[in-house]
Write an enzyme that holds these catalytic residues in place. Structure first.
Site, PDB file in Angstrom:
ATOM      1  N   GLU A  79       4.474  -6.448   0.517  1.00 59.08           N
ATOM      2  CA  GLU A  79       3.871  -6.739  -0.779  1.00 59.08           C
ATOM      3  C   GLU A  79       3.570  -5.467  -1.574  1.00 59.08           C
ATOM      4  O   GLU A  79       2.407  -5.118  -1.820  1.00 59.08           O
ATOM      5  CB  GLU A  79       2.567  -7.529  -0.575  1.00 59.08           C
ATOM      6  N   PRO A  80       4.576  -4.745  -2.006  1.00 64.11           N
ATOM      7  CA  PRO A  80       4.321  -3.539  -2.820  1.00 64.11           C
ATOM      8  C   PRO A  80       3.970  -3.913  -4.254  1.00 64.11           C
ATOM      9  O   PRO A  80       4.482  -4.881  -4.812  1.00 64.11           O
ATOM     10  CB  PRO A  80       5.666  -2.807  -2.763  1.00 64.11           C
ATOM     11  N   GLY A  81       3.092  -3.148  -4.852  1.00 66.01           N
ATOM     12  CA  GLY A  81       2.766  -3.319  -6.262  1.00 66.01           C
ATOM     13  C   GLY A  81       2.797  -1.986  -6.974  1.00 66.01           C
ATOM     14  O   GLY A  81       3.634  -1.737  -7.840  1.00 66.01           O
ATOM     15  N   ARG A  82       1.896  -1.088  -6.571  1.00 66.42           N
ATOM     16  CA  ARG A  82       1.815   0.249  -7.151  1.00 66.42           C
ATOM     17  C   ARG A  82       3.163   0.982  -7.080  1.00 66.42           C
ATOM     18  O   ARG A  82       3.550   1.683  -8.015  1.00 66.42           O
ATOM     19  CB  ARG A  82       0.751   1.039  -6.398  1.00 66.42           C
ATOM     20  N   CYS A  96     -20.012   6.647 -23.430  1.00 66.54           N
ATOM     21  CA  CYS A  96     -21.316   7.283 -23.257  1.00 66.54           C
ATOM     22  C   CYS A  96     -21.662   7.363 -21.769  1.00 66.54           C
ATOM     23  O   CYS A  96     -22.631   6.767 -21.302  1.00 66.54           O
ATOM     24  CB  CYS A  96     -22.371   6.493 -24.032  1.00 66.54           C
ATOM     25  N   GLY A 106       0.785  -1.224   0.000  1.00 65.19           N
ATOM     26  CA  GLY A 106       0.000   0.000   0.000  1.00 65.19           C
ATOM     27  C   GLY A 106       0.815   1.273   0.000  1.00 65.19           C
ATOM     28  O   GLY A 106       0.273   2.361   0.252  1.00 65.19           O
TER      29      GLY A 106
END
Length: 449
Positions: free
Chosen positions: A300-303, A374, A258
């Protein structure tokens, strides 16, 4: 309003991003124009060197912090941020493991060359088939999320005579977003066990032959700035950790991920070195106060690894000026939108954009970048300033789209999903093929074959 509406804010854009001839955006040594001519638009572009650099720096920062406090650390790349076989290979090469949360992500990680022992498997509703597959291939750790899952795994290991390492996901009652966090007795969410029910769950795991309890897992949120939320959460989980030691070893503590990134010039994420030292020292101090040994740690880093490594290229189709009470906003419509980036519509996520095919020479104007769908909520960039001479046919780049854009993409309005192209050292290549109209029609069973 920026002094220069052509600037590329450091930390928001990939490290390699710069203005080339005529002010054209260049990433990974490849110009925006070349990318658009070769692959078309919309186009998701990922700087391979930036992904590797961030993965390596993050791992090194946490290893330094862990070593300074007498323990070890393992970094899992959170595949939900963006997963394909190329990224799996990159992060493995930089010494990371991989975190998956569905059977599909598991298969992508294995196809990318990951040893199953390098994988952690999350999820609040892992099916029996997914659990059977994970046990069969030898997934390193399964993170248990419910009592039902304990019994499902008990049946699987009994039937197959397997041994499976497991962790228990717990809710610390701390939820953090950006620089704020909320601490309560309980956290109202679908993941994990409340702290007051965790000991009973661990006791049940420990009595099942074939399940090996290896520790606790806790994740407090996303896009977090600062360490205060992590410190509070760690303190609560360490109370449980101390309690569980009376019944056996608890060798690992996984505090999730996070870690926040910069999407706009207004964001000020905590430097990774400061974050690593702050979190690990909080755990070490908490253990010292309780007279317990510091467990092996995992994150657990991702971003934080892929977010700023990605940009999305669009072509401007139309523009129109809308008079507001005290200003005029220019609506800039591009050839993608919420089908390739749902985050602004889902979360109100903020992004920033820049002209990519050239530098503009006119004074900045207030713009809202919108898609072709749309929906009035089809907003890509809610507000930014771009040169007033932007025009149809110009290329526009949106920064920090490496995380959660492709995974959340859709075919809304039957728009094909764009390709993902990797750039590095002046070369580009497709790492995920874009969809075509033929792909969409192929799934329609009503079309005569």
């Amino acid at each position: 309003m920026p002094d220069d509406a052509n600037d590329l804010v450091e930390g928001v854009w990939p490290h390699s991003a710069h203005r080339g001839d005529g002010g054209e955006l260049v990433v990974g040594g490849v110009s925006a124009g070349e990318l658009a001519r070769t692959y078309g638009t919309p186009l998701q572009v990922l700087d391979e060197t930036e992904v590797r650099r961030r993965a390596s720096q993050l791992r090194a920062a946490f290893e330094r912090a862990a070593q300074a406090h007498g323990t070890s650390v393992r970094i899992y790349y959170a595949g939900k941020a963006l997963l394909n076989t190329s990224i799996v290979r990159w992060v493995l090469a930089e010494g990371l493991n991989v975190d998956v949360c569905t059977g599909g992500e598991l298969e992508v990680a294995l196809a990318g060359g990951a040893d199953a022992a390098q994988l952690g498997f999350h999820g609040n509703n892992k099916s029996v088939a997914e659990l059977e597959r994970a046990v069969a291939v030898g997934v390193g750790t399964i993170v248990i999320d419910s009592d039902i899952e304990i019994e499902r795994l008990a049946a699987i290991v009994s039937r197959t005579d397997a041994e499976q390492r497991v962790m228990l996901r717990v809710n610390s009652g701390v939820h953090a977003e950006t620089h704020d966090f909320l601490a309560t007795a309980h956290e109202d969410q679908k993941f994990g066990f409340p702290l007051d029910r965790a000991a009973a769950a661990v006791a049940r795991i420990r009595e099942i032959e074939g399940l090996v309890f290896v520790g606790l897992h806790c994740h407090i949120g996303s896009q977090i700035f600062g360490v205060a939320g992590f410190r509070e959460s760690a303190s609560r989980v360490l109370d449980l950790h101390q309690q569980l030691l009376a019944g056996g070893d608890v060798p690992q503590l996984n505090l999730g991920g996070g870690f926040g990134i910069a999407y706009t010039r207004a964001d000020d994420p905590t430097p990774i070195g400061e974050l690593a030292e702050g979190i690990v020292s909080a755990v070490a101090e908490g253990c010292a106060a309780r007279g317990t040994r510091v467990p092996a740690l995992a994150f657990e880093p991702g971003r934080a690894i892929v977010g700023n490594a990605g940009i999305t290229l669009y072509e401007i189709g139309t523009t129109k000026d809308v008079a507001l009470e005290n200003a005029t906003r220019r609506y800039v419509s591009v050839d993608g939108g919420m089908s390739d980036n749902a985050r602004p519509a889902l979360y109100g996520a903020a992004y920033s954009a820049r002209l990519a095919s050239r530098s503009g020479s006119a004074d900045p104007v207030l713009v809202r970048v919108v898609g072709k769908h749309c929906e009035s909520g089809d907003i890509v960039v809610d507000h930014d300033y771009l040169p007033g001479d932007l025009a149809p046919g110009d290329l526009l780049a949106v920064a920090a789209t490496g995380a959660y854009c492709a995974p959340l993409s859709s075919n809304y309005n039957h728009v094909p999903r764009p390709p993902i192209v990797a750039v590095a050292d002046g070369a580009s290549r497709v790492i995920v093929r874009g969809e075509t109209i033929d792909d969409l029609l192929a799934r329609d069973a009503g079309i005569a074959q």
